[in-house]
Write a protein that holds these residues in place. Structure first.
Motif, PDB file in Angstrom:
ATOM      1  N   ASP A  61      63.514 109.494 -14.066  1.00 25.49           N
ATOM      2  CA  ASP A  61      64.110 110.716 -14.594  1.00 25.49           C
ATOM      3  C   ASP A  61      63.165 111.575 -15.419  1.00 25.49           C
ATOM      4  OD1 ASP A  61      66.736 110.370 -13.539  1.00 25.49           O
ATOM      5  OD2 ASP A  61      67.067 108.801 -15.029  1.00 25.49           O
ATOM      6  N   THR A  62      61.920 111.133 -15.615  1.00 24.22           N
ATOM      7  CA  THR A  62      60.999 111.925 -16.438  1.00 24.22           C
ATOM      8  C   THR A  62      59.647 112.064 -15.749  1.00 24.22           C
ATOM      9  OG1 THR A  62      60.044 110.056 -17.635  1.00 24.22           O
ATOM     10  CG2 THR A  62      62.074 111.038 -18.558  1.00 24.22           C
ATOM     11  N   ILE A  63      58.922 113.081 -16.141  1.00 28.38           N
ATOM     12  CA  ILE A  63      57.593 113.323 -15.599  1.00 28.38           C
ATOM     13  C   ILE A  63      56.650 112.158 -15.931  1.00 28.38           C
ATOM     14  CG2 ILE A  63      56.851 114.674 -17.606  1.00 28.38           C
ATOM     15  CD1 ILE A  63      55.170 116.392 -15.691  1.00 28.38           C
ATOM     16  N   GLU A  64      56.828 111.583 -17.094  1.00 27.69           N
ATOM     17  CA  GLU A  64      55.954 110.482 -17.515  1.00 27.69           C
ATOM     18  C   GLU A  64      56.093 109.268 -16.586  1.00 27.69           C
ATOM     19  OE1 GLU A  64      56.583 113.230 -20.785  1.00 27.69           O
ATOM     20  OE2 GLU A  64      58.068 112.075 -19.670  1.00 27.69           O
ATOM     21  N   GLU A  65      57.272 109.047 -16.068  1.00 28.57           N
ATOM     22  CA  GLU A  65      57.506 107.893 -15.196  1.00 28.57           C
ATOM     23  C   GLU A  65      56.857 108.050 -13.820  1.00 28.57           C
ATOM     24  OE1 GLU A  65      61.769 106.029 -16.212  1.00 28.57           O
ATOM     25  OE2 GLU A  65      61.843 108.168 -15.707  1.00 28.57           O
ATOM     26  N   VAL A  66      56.681 109.284 -13.343  1.00 28.51           N
ATOM     27  CA  VAL A  66      56.159 109.499 -11.984  1.00 28.51           C
ATOM     28  C   VAL A  66      54.714 109.985 -11.938  1.00 28.51           C
ATOM     29  CG1 VAL A  66      58.434 109.879 -10.968  1.00 28.51           C
ATOM     30  CG2 VAL A  66      57.152 111.839 -11.853  1.00 28.51           C
ATOM     31  N   GLU A  67      54.115 110.257 -13.086  1.00 27.82           N
ATOM     32  CA  GLU A  67      52.728 110.743 -13.111  1.00 27.82           C
ATOM     33  C   GLU A  67      51.755 109.791 -12.434  1.00 27.82           C
ATOM     34  OE1 GLU A  67      52.023 113.587 -16.919  1.00 27.82           O
ATOM     35  OE2 GLU A  67      52.257 111.462 -17.332  1.00 27.82           O
ATOM     36  N   ARG A  68      51.994 108.510 -12.533  1.00 26.62           N
ATOM     37  CA  ARG A  68      51.065 107.500 -11.987  1.00 26.62           C
ATOM     38  C   ARG A  68      51.114 107.405 -10.468  1.00 26.62           C
ATOM     39  NH1 ARG A  68      53.924 102.011 -11.770  1.00 26.62           N
ATOM     40  NH2 ARG A  68      56.106 102.560 -12.074  1.00 26.62           N
ATOM     41  N   PHE A  69      52.001 108.149  -9.812  1.00 26.44           N
ATOM     42  CA  PHE A  69      52.160 108.055  -8.364  1.00 26.44           C
ATOM     43  C   PHE A  69      51.309 109.042  -7.577  1.00 26.44           C
ATOM     44  CE2 PHE A  69      56.644 106.541  -9.533  1.00 26.44           C
ATOM     45  CZ  PHE A  69      56.194 105.242  -9.690  1.00 26.44           C
ATOM     46  N   ARG A  70      50.482 109.824  -8.256  1.00 23.99           N
ATOM     47  CA  ARG A  70      49.604 110.766  -7.552  1.00 23.99           C
ATOM     48  C   ARG A  70      48.712 110.003  -6.572  1.00 23.99           C
ATOM     49  NH1 ARG A  70      48.433 115.602 -11.579  1.00 23.99           N
ATOM     50  NH2 ARG A  70      50.072 115.100 -13.048  1.00 23.99           N
ATOM     51  N   LYS A  71      48.577 110.563  -5.373  1.00 23.54           N
ATOM     52  CA  LYS A  71      47.751 110.019  -4.283  1.00 23.54           C
ATOM     53  C   LYS A  71      48.303 108.715  -3.700  1.00 23.54           C
ATOM     54  CE  LYS A  71      43.576 112.224  -5.948  1.00 23.54           C
ATOM     55  NZ  LYS A  71      42.218 112.051  -6.391  1.00 23.54           N
ATOM     56  N   CYS A  72      49.553 108.407  -3.971  1.00 23.23           N
ATOM     57  CA  CYS A  72      50.173 107.208  -3.405  1.00 23.23           C
ATOM     58  C   CYS A  72      50.869 107.551  -2.095  1.00 23.23           C
ATOM     59  CB  CYS A  72      51.192 106.616  -4.377  1.00 23.23           C
ATOM     60  SG  CYS A  72      50.455 105.934  -5.872  1.00 23.23           S
ATOM     61  N   ASP A  73      50.832 106.611  -1.154  1.00 22.16           N
ATOM     62  CA  ASP A  73      51.460 106.800   0.150  1.00 22.16           C
ATOM     63  C   ASP A  73      52.947 106.497   0.091  1.00 22.16           C
ATOM     64  OD1 ASP A  73      49.094 107.494   1.413  1.00 22.16           O
ATOM     65  OD2 ASP A  73      48.671 105.456   2.092  1.00 22.16           O
ATOM     66  N   LEU A  74      53.722 107.331   0.789  1.00 19.04           N
ATOM     67  CA  LEU A  74      55.145 107.083   0.991  1.00 19.04           C
ATOM     68  C   LEU A  74      55.307 106.534   2.404  1.00 19.04           C
ATOM     69  CD1 LEU A  74      57.191 110.097  -0.408  1.00 19.04           C
ATOM     70  CD2 LEU A  74      57.162 107.750  -1.216  1.00 19.04           C
ATOM     71  N   MET A  75      55.972 105.409   2.515  1.00 16.75           N
ATOM     72  CA  MET A  75      56.115 104.726   3.796  1.00 16.75           C
ATOM     73  C   MET A  75      57.596 104.503   4.104  1.00 16.75           C
ATOM     74  SD  MET A  75      52.814 104.202   4.176  1.00 16.75           S
ATOM     75  CE  MET A  75      52.423 102.912   5.327  1.00 16.75           C
ATOM     76  N   VAL A  76      57.870 104.275   5.390  1.00 15.73           N
ATOM     77  CA  VAL A  76      59.189 103.803   5.809  1.00 15.73           C
ATOM     78  C   VAL A  76      58.970 102.631   6.756  1.00 15.73           C
ATOM     79  CG1 VAL A  76      60.422 105.992   5.567  1.00 15.73           C
ATOM     80  CG2 VAL A  76      59.333 105.436   7.740  1.00 15.73           C
ATOM     81  N   THR A  77      59.942 101.777   6.836  1.00 11.65           N
ATOM     82  CA  THR A  77      59.874 100.686   7.802  1.00 11.65           C
ATOM     83  C   THR A  77      60.193 101.248   9.182  1.00 11.65           C
ATOM     84  OG1 THR A  77      62.196 100.147   7.520  1.00 11.65           O
ATOM     85  CG2 THR A  77      60.623  98.991   6.078  1.00 11.65           C
ATOM     86  N   ARG A  78      59.811 100.532  10.219  1.00 14.73           N
ATOM     87  CA  ARG A  78      60.145 100.966  11.582  1.00 14.73           C
ATOM     88  C   ARG A  78      61.657 101.097  11.751  1.00 14.73           C
ATOM     89  NH1 ARG A  78      56.483 101.521  15.603  1.00 14.73           N
ATOM     90  NH2 ARG A  78      54.437 100.774  15.031  1.00 14.73           N
ATOM     91  N   ALA A  79      62.406 100.228  11.098  1.00 13.96           N
ATOM     92  CA  ALA A  79      63.863 100.286  11.211  1.00 13.96           C
ATOM     93  C   ALA A  79      64.418 101.589  10.637  1.00 13.96           C
ATOM     94  CB  ALA A  79      64.494  99.094  10.500  1.00 13.96           C
ATOM     95  N   ASN A  80      63.736 102.153   9.632  1.00 13.57           N
ATOM     96  CA  ASN A  80      64.181 103.401   9.015  1.00 13.57           C
ATOM     97  C   ASN A  80      63.472 104.633   9.567  1.00 13.57           C
ATOM     98  OD1 ASN A  80      66.063 102.221   7.314  1.00 13.57           O
ATOM     99  ND2 ASN A  80      64.546 101.823   5.731  1.00 13.57           N
ATOM    100  N   ALA A  81      62.620 104.442  10.558  1.00 15.45           N
ATOM    101  CA  ALA A  81      61.883 105.560  11.145  1.00 15.45           C
ATOM    102  C   ALA A  81      62.798 106.353  12.079  1.00 15.45           C
ATOM    103  CB  ALA A  81      60.673 105.042  11.911  1.00 15.45           C
ATOM    104  N   LEU A  82      62.421 107.602  12.303  1.00 11.73           N
ATOM    105  CA  LEU A  82      63.187 108.418  13.238  1.00 11.73           C
ATOM    106  C   LEU A  82      63.055 107.847  14.644  1.00 11.73           C
ATOM    107  CD1 LEU A  82      62.263 112.046  12.140  1.00 11.73           C
ATOM    108  CD2 LEU A  82      64.403 110.852  11.765  1.00 11.73           C
ATOM    109  N   PRO A  83      64.130 107.864  15.407  1.00 14.03           N
ATOM    110  CA  PRO A  83      64.019 107.390  16.790  1.00 14.03           C
ATOM    111  C   PRO A  83      63.131 108.326  17.602  1.00 14.03           C
ATOM    112  CG  PRO A  83      66.209 108.293  16.359  1.00 14.03           C
ATOM    113  CD  PRO A  83      65.477 108.295  15.061  1.00 14.03           C
ATOM    114  N   LEU A  84      62.424 107.762  18.547  1.00 10.46           N
ATOM    115  CA  LEU A  84      61.516 108.544  19.378  1.00 10.46           C
ATOM    116  C   LEU A  84      62.202 108.942  20.679  1.00 10.46           C
ATOM    117  CD1 LEU A  84      58.289 106.406  18.971  1.00 10.46           C
ATOM    118  CD2 LEU A  84      58.799 108.589  17.879  1.00 10.46           C
ATOM    119  N   ALA A  85      61.885 110.132  21.140  1.00 13.65           N
ATOM    120  CA  ALA A  85      62.372 110.578  22.441  1.00 13.65           C
ATOM    121  C   ALA A  85      61.495 109.947  23.529  1.00 13.65           C
ATOM    122  CB  ALA A  85      62.305 112.095  22.530  1.00 13.65           C
ATOM    123  N   GLU A  86      61.957 109.997  24.744  1.00 12.46           N
ATOM    124  CA  GLU A  86      61.194 109.446  25.859  1.00 12.46           C
ATOM    125  C   GLU A  86      59.818 110.102  25.922  1.00 12.46           C
ATOM    126  OE1 GLU A  86      61.397 107.874  30.234  1.00 12.46           O
ATOM    127  OE2 GLU A  86      63.122 108.024  28.938  1.00 12.46           O
TER     128      GLU A  86
END
Length: 169
Positions: free
Chosen positions: A69-94
């Motif tokens: 909820d504060t800027i101080e809590e998220v400042e350390r996340f600069r340059k960090c990767d956001l990932m999802v699992t394959r199960a949460n990934a968007l489905p692919l078209a043919e």
């Protein structure tokens, strides 16, 4: 195949209430609206975070995580990767595939003669480019366009390519 797929990189904070700006590394930025849970890789740990709010600003995505909820809590996340699992990934078209699944694929010409192995994928503005380590240890760049890349089979880890004039020189 990788179990985690990168969908963005945190660039900076946004405002004072714990929001972050994310540079999207996904083809469809609207996927963030469908995203309830992401994994943030800090380098030391992987945090499971829940998306509370999504906004778009220019070419960036602004995310608010339920856990902060504060800027101080998220400042350390600069340059960090956001990932999802394959199960949460968007489905692919043919005929679609995740770029990370192509890396390591054997590349052959249309007659079945080996060319090399895909070692990387460059994302340019116009089209992607397969970086191929050739059999002689060199490197060739093949644009991912229908005239050049005829077939990509991620299950068999195989790419069929037409060797356009000048690509192997």
């Amino acid at each position: 195949m990788e179990d985690l797929l990168r969908i963005g990189v945190v660039t900076t904070t946004h405002g004072l209430r714990g929001e972050v700006r994310v540079f999207p590394t996904t083809d469809d930025v609207n996927r963030y609206k469908l995203c309830d849970e992401v994994l943030l890789q800090t380098g030391r740990e992987t945090l499971t975070l829940h998306v509370e709010r999504v906004k778009f600003f220019k070419n960036m995505v602004i995310l608010k995580f339920r856990e902060f909820d504060t800027i101080e809590e998220v400042e350390r996340f600069r340059k960090c990767d956001l990932m999802v699992t394959r199960a949460n990934a968007l489905p692919l078209a043919e005929g679609e595939y995740y770029l990370c699944d192509v890396i390591g694929s054997k590349v052959e010409d249309e007659e079945g003669a080996p060319i090399g192995t895909v070692t990387d994928v460059l994302e340019t503005g116009a089209n992607n480019v397969f970086v191929i380590e050739t059999l002689d240890g060199g490197e060739a760049l093949f644009p991912v366009i229908p005239d050049c890349i005829k077939k990509v089979d991620v299950e068999e880890k195989r790419v069929i390519a037409y060797v356009m004039k000048g690509l192997m020189e």
